[in-house]
Design a protein around this motif. Structure first.
Motif, PDB file in Angstrom:
ATOM      1  N   LEU A 169       0.838  -1.195   0.000  1.00  0.00           N
ATOM      2  CA  LEU A 169       0.000   0.000   0.000  1.00  0.00           C
ATOM      3  C   LEU A 169       0.877   1.252   0.000  1.00  0.00           C
ATOM      4  O   LEU A 169       0.576   2.234  -0.697  1.00  0.00           O
ATOM      5  N   GLY A 170       1.964   1.217   0.776  1.00  0.00           N
ATOM      6  CA  GLY A 170       2.881   2.351   0.785  1.00  0.00           C
ATOM      7  C   GLY A 170       3.486   2.606  -0.579  1.00  0.00           C
ATOM      8  O   GLY A 170       3.632   3.763  -1.016  1.00  0.00           O
ATOM      9  N   ALA A 171       3.838   1.537  -1.289  1.00  0.00           N
ATOM     10  CA  ALA A 171       4.366   1.687  -2.647  1.00  0.00           C
ATOM     11  C   ALA A 171       3.311   2.255  -3.586  1.00  0.00           C
ATOM     12  O   ALA A 171       3.616   3.067  -4.474  1.00  0.00           O
ATOM     13  N   ASP A 172       2.061   1.842  -3.391  1.00  0.00           N
ATOM     14  CA  ASP A 172       0.978   2.365  -4.238  1.00  0.00           C
ATOM     15  C   ASP A 172       0.791   3.870  -4.036  1.00  0.00           C
ATOM     16  O   ASP A 172       0.492   4.602  -4.981  1.00  0.00           O
ATOM     17  N   VAL A 173       0.994   4.340  -2.803  1.00  0.00           N
ATOM     18  CA  VAL A 173       0.893   5.777  -2.559  1.00  0.00           C
ATOM     19  C   VAL A 173       1.984   6.519  -3.317  1.00  0.00           C
ATOM     20  O   VAL A 173       1.735   7.541  -3.974  1.00  0.00           O
ATOM     21  N   ARG A 174       3.209   6.009  -3.262  1.00  0.00           N
ATOM     22  CA  ARG A 174       4.324   6.668  -3.938  1.00  0.00           C
ATOM     23  C   ARG A 174       4.159   6.638  -5.450  1.00  0.00           C
ATOM     24  O   ARG A 174       4.648   7.527  -6.160  1.00  0.00           O
ATOM     25  N   ALA A 175       3.451   5.607  -5.948  1.00  0.00           N
ATOM     26  CA  ALA A 175       3.237   5.494  -7.388  1.00  0.00           C
ATOM     27  C   ALA A 175       1.991   6.243  -7.849  1.00  0.00           C
ATOM     28  O   ALA A 175       1.705   6.297  -9.046  1.00  0.00           O
ATOM     29  N   GLY A 176       1.224   6.808  -6.915  1.00  0.00           N
ATOM     30  CA  GLY A 176       0.023   7.537  -7.277  1.00  0.00           C
ATOM     31  C   GLY A 176      -1.211   6.688  -7.430  1.00  0.00           C
ATOM     32  O   GLY A 176      -2.245   7.175  -7.902  1.00  0.00           O
ATOM     33  N   ARG A 177      -1.149   5.434  -7.016  1.00  0.00           N
ATOM     34  CA  ARG A 177      -2.289   4.525  -7.159  1.00  0.00           C
ATOM     35  C   ARG A 177      -3.156   4.473  -5.900  1.00  0.00           C
ATOM     36  O   ARG A 177      -4.219   3.841  -5.895  1.00  0.00           O
ATOM     37  N   ALA A 178      -2.694   5.080  -4.823  1.00  0.00           N
ATOM     38  CA  ALA A 178      -3.450   5.128  -3.564  1.00  0.00           C
ATOM     39  C   ALA A 178      -3.189   6.475  -2.905  1.00  0.00           C
ATOM     40  O   ALA A 178      -2.293   7.222  -3.316  1.00  0.00           O
ATOM     41  N   THR A 179      -3.997   6.777  -1.906  1.00  0.00           N
ATOM     42  CA  THR A 179      -3.913   8.088  -1.275  1.00  0.00           C
ATOM     43  C   THR A 179      -3.501   7.965   0.191  1.00  0.00           C
ATOM     44  O   THR A 179      -3.562   6.882   0.787  1.00  0.00           O
ATOM     45  N   ILE A 180      -3.130   9.091   0.786  1.00  0.00           N
ATOM     46  CA  ILE A 180      -2.822   9.127   2.212  1.00  0.00           C
ATOM     47  C   ILE A 180      -4.050   8.735   3.027  1.00  0.00           C
ATOM     48  O   ILE A 180      -3.951   8.097   4.079  1.00  0.00           O
ATOM     49  N   ALA A 181      -5.234   9.090   2.532  1.00  0.00           N
ATOM     50  CA  ALA A 181      -6.469   8.697   3.232  1.00  0.00           C
ATOM     51  C   ALA A 181      -6.590   7.174   3.293  1.00  0.00           C
ATOM     52  O   ALA A 181      -7.060   6.620   4.303  1.00  0.00           O
ATOM     53  N   ASP A 182      -6.176   6.478   2.240  1.00  0.00           N
ATOM     54  CA  ASP A 182      -6.191   5.015   2.253  1.00  0.00           C
ATOM     55  C   ASP A 182      -5.263   4.487   3.348  1.00  0.00           C
ATOM     56  O   ASP A 182      -5.605   3.546   4.077  1.00  0.00           O
ATOM     57  N   VAL A 183      -4.077   5.091   3.446  1.00  0.00           N
ATOM     58  CA  VAL A 183      -3.106   4.669   4.450  1.00  0.00           C
ATOM     59  C   VAL A 183      -3.649   4.911   5.856  1.00  0.00           C
ATOM     60  O   VAL A 183      -3.520   4.067   6.748  1.00  0.00           O
ATOM     61  N   GLU A 184      -4.274   6.058   6.064  1.00  0.00           N
ATOM     62  CA  GLU A 184      -4.802   6.374   7.391  1.00  0.00           C
ATOM     63  C   GLU A 184      -5.927   5.433   7.781  1.00  0.00           C
ATOM     64  O   GLU A 184      -6.070   5.075   8.956  1.00  0.00           O
ATOM     65  N   GLU A 185      -6.719   5.006   6.818  1.00  0.00           N
ATOM     66  CA  GLU A 185      -7.764   4.021   7.121  1.00  0.00           C
ATOM     67  C   GLU A 185      -7.136   2.673   7.465  1.00  0.00           C
ATOM     68  O   GLU A 185      -7.579   1.996   8.404  1.00  0.00           O
ATOM     69  N   ALA A 186      -6.096   2.301   6.730  1.00  0.00           N
ATOM     70  CA  ALA A 186      -5.440   1.006   6.973  1.00  0.00           C
ATOM     71  C   ALA A 186      -4.715   0.983   8.308  1.00  0.00           C
ATOM     72  O   ALA A 186      -4.547  -0.086   8.924  1.00  0.00           O
TER      73      ALA A 186
END
Length: 576
Positions: A169-186
């Motif tokens: 998921l962290g890699a997806d954020v750096r690649a633009g495929r996920a958001t910080i909001a996704d990380v905060e939910e996880a």
């Protein structure tokens, strides 16, 4: 084993004396409400507790220690709980590995200095396990290990969620495929209970090593931290250590060369952490048992991976336990002739006898030796001009296409350089490059941090690149994955060839041939090493200075050179 007379117990040197000496020792303990009959020669058992709010993996140990205490009392022993330094990899800076040896010193000196006949080691977050084992090994009392147990499965958006999923998921954020909001939910979904990481990370790997070595009771590795069965196990540990004292079952009778050979093979079968190489080496050297990095090749190369658990596989530690846990793996390996089932364990029985009744409940989680999950072993040892003293890689967690690869080096001089440039759009790198990180070894960082799984540059993540060859003198978390070469020895800061690598140099990795080569002439390497720029000054005070001045290289276990070996439990006569 013969019964030890009460008068011969170590604790009686303190509590059995007459006159002022015995009076003082007994009186101070009586201040806690201890009755007089606790000094009649009963086994005195230390409960070595690494509880800490700073180490969340171990934060349930207050309750767990109470169950150990009750077991000791039930068996007729006297419990004496004491704290030692607790190091958690998630919070400790610069790295918990820097403090592993300090924890071992804490344990060793506390055991030797106090009226203890045996000890229960309570350990969880990954460095507390080897640290406590190393300290106890040097003293050699009757010793039994109790691990924290893994946290329950995370649950994120309707699916199980583990540490490997979090890295992705962290890699997806750096690649633009996920958001910080996704990380905060996880964030609130991943670590929903106490316990070590819910994958086969270093915490669970080392708990499995405790069990495979015979120092823990069956099921020590995988019962979840919050499961009532972990509390029952704690009570049985308390009961058993009392009998171990009576039987004179000291640690050297369990931690034999055979035990370490068994543990190396079990590590391969479970897809265990590369950190086990360093930690088992350090423990063995404390016990004065010969163990070399090459043993991981000669003993583990033919062992298949049997466990389908992250990061090598799909499932999490909760499923592993529910499928039958490590006892199934050990039983089936013994039956297949892969382990020496006659090895003695802390139960007083053999490894094979301990696990004879284990039953597998899920073959999609625990595979059989006849039909393994993966045919190749969990850890490979590499040699070559880039790592004359060895390096390691975990093939079961790597992209098979990259296990034989030649590419140009992209060099990062240290962790700060990596962090500053890895996501620079102008960085000259592609999927075929070999990422090289220097100065992150035992001396260079100091403490050898878990930076080996360098992040793939954001621009390559956006192109769909999911793995690259990465080489360093660092470690990586057991929760990590990828084609990552680690523990390059000697490290760059100690004059290793890694320090001479430059951008564009061709590097060739061939895991099947156990080879890692820098394709540069010996003459050019020597010239570069002679012209190498001096690193910034070393620590000048405190434990960090002691560590850097004394630490061994990775292939020797990263112990402090003056701690290697077994001193025993005897207090010198002039120190009584």
């Amino acid at each position: 084993m013969s019964e030890q007379p009460a008068a011969q117990r170590r604790s009686q040197d303190w509590f059995g004396g007459v006159g002022v000496q015995g009076f003082v020792h007994r009186a101070w303990v009586r201040s806690r409400g201890v009755p007089a009959d606790h000094f009649d020669g009963r086994p005195v058992i230390g409960i070595c507790n690494t509880w800490s709010d700073l180490t969340s993996c171990n934060s349930h140990f207050r309750e767990l220690a109470q169950h150990v205490r009750e077991g000791i009392l039930e068996a007729g022993g006297v419990p004496m709980e004491f704290p030692v330094i607790s190091t958690g990899e998630t919070l400790t800076r610069p790295t918990a590995m820097l403090l592993r040896n300090l924890a071992s010193m804490d344990v060793e000196e506390t055991l030797r200095a106090n009226p203890l006949d045996g000890v229960v080691l309570m350990m969880g977050c990954d460095k507390t396990t080897p640290g406590l084992m190393m300290g106890a090994a040097s003293v050699n009392l009757p010793t039994i290990g109790l691990s924290a147990g893994p946290m329950l499965n995370g649950s994120f958006r309707g699916r199980s969620f583990g540490i490997k999923d979090a890295w992705e998921l962290g890699a997806d954020v750096r690649a633009g495929r996920a958001t910080i909001a996704d990380v905060e939910e996880a964030e609130s979904c991943l670590n929903r209970t106490v316990g070590v990481c819910n994958v086969m990370g270093t915490g669970s790997t080392m708990a499995a090593m405790v069990e495979a070595l015979g120092v823990g009771l069956p099921d020590n590795a995988a019962i979840p931290a919050v499961d009532a069965r972990r509390r029952v196990l704690a009570r049985m540990v308390g009961r058993r250590i009392v009998d171990m004292v009576r039987e004179r079952l000291t640690l050297d009778k369990v931690l034999t060369r055979t035990a370490f050979e068994n543990a190396i093979k079990v590590n391969a079968a479970i897809g265990g952490s590369t950190n086990a190489v360093i930690h088992l080496t350090a423990i063995a050297r404390r016990m004065e048992v010969p163990l070399d990095i090459e043993d991981w090749h000669t003993l583990g190369q033919e062992i298949p991976t049997l466990v389908n658990v992250q990061p090598s596989g799909r499932y999490l530690m909760q499923e592993f336990h529910e499928a039958g846990g490590l006892p199934v793996v050990i039983r089936e390996m013994c039956e297949a002739g892969m382990l020496d089932g006659d090895a003695l364990t802390v139960t007083g029985r053999t490894l094979a006898d301990n696990n004879a009744g284990a039953v597998c409940h899920r073959r999609d989680v625990i595979f059989s030796p006849a039909e393994p999950f993966m045919s190749h072993s969990g850890i490979a040892v590499l040699r070559g001009n880039l790592c004359p003293e060895g390096a390691v890689i975990k093939p079961s967690a790597a992209d098979p296409r990259l296990l034989k690869h030649r590419g140009p080096a992209v060099v990062f001089e240290d962790a700060a350089d990596l962090n500053a440039r890895v996501d620079d759009p102008e960085l000259e790198i592609d999927a075929g490059s070999v990422m090289v990180l220097k100065n992150c070894g035992p001396q260079g960082y100091p403490g050898m941090p878990e930076l080996g799984m360098m992040p793939i540059p954001a621009k390559l993540l956006a192109q769909g690149v999911t793995d690259m060859v990465r080489i360093s003198d660092a470690r990586m978390s057991g929760t990590s994955y990828g084609t990552v070469v680690l523990h390059v020895s000697p490290e760059a800061a100690a004059g290793g060839v890694l320090g001479a690598v430059r951008d564009g140099d061709l590097i060739e990795l061939d895991v099947a041939a156990r080879s890692l080569e820098l394709l540069v002439s010996d003459e050019e390497i020597a010239a570069r090493q002679a012209d190498g720029a001096a690193r910034e000054s070393k620590p000048t005070r405190g434990y960090s200075k002691l560590y850097v001045d004394s630490v061994n290289q990775a292939h020797e276990g990263c112990d402090l050179d003056f701690l290697v070996g077994m001193t025993g439990s005897t207090i010198p006569p002039n120190q009584h």
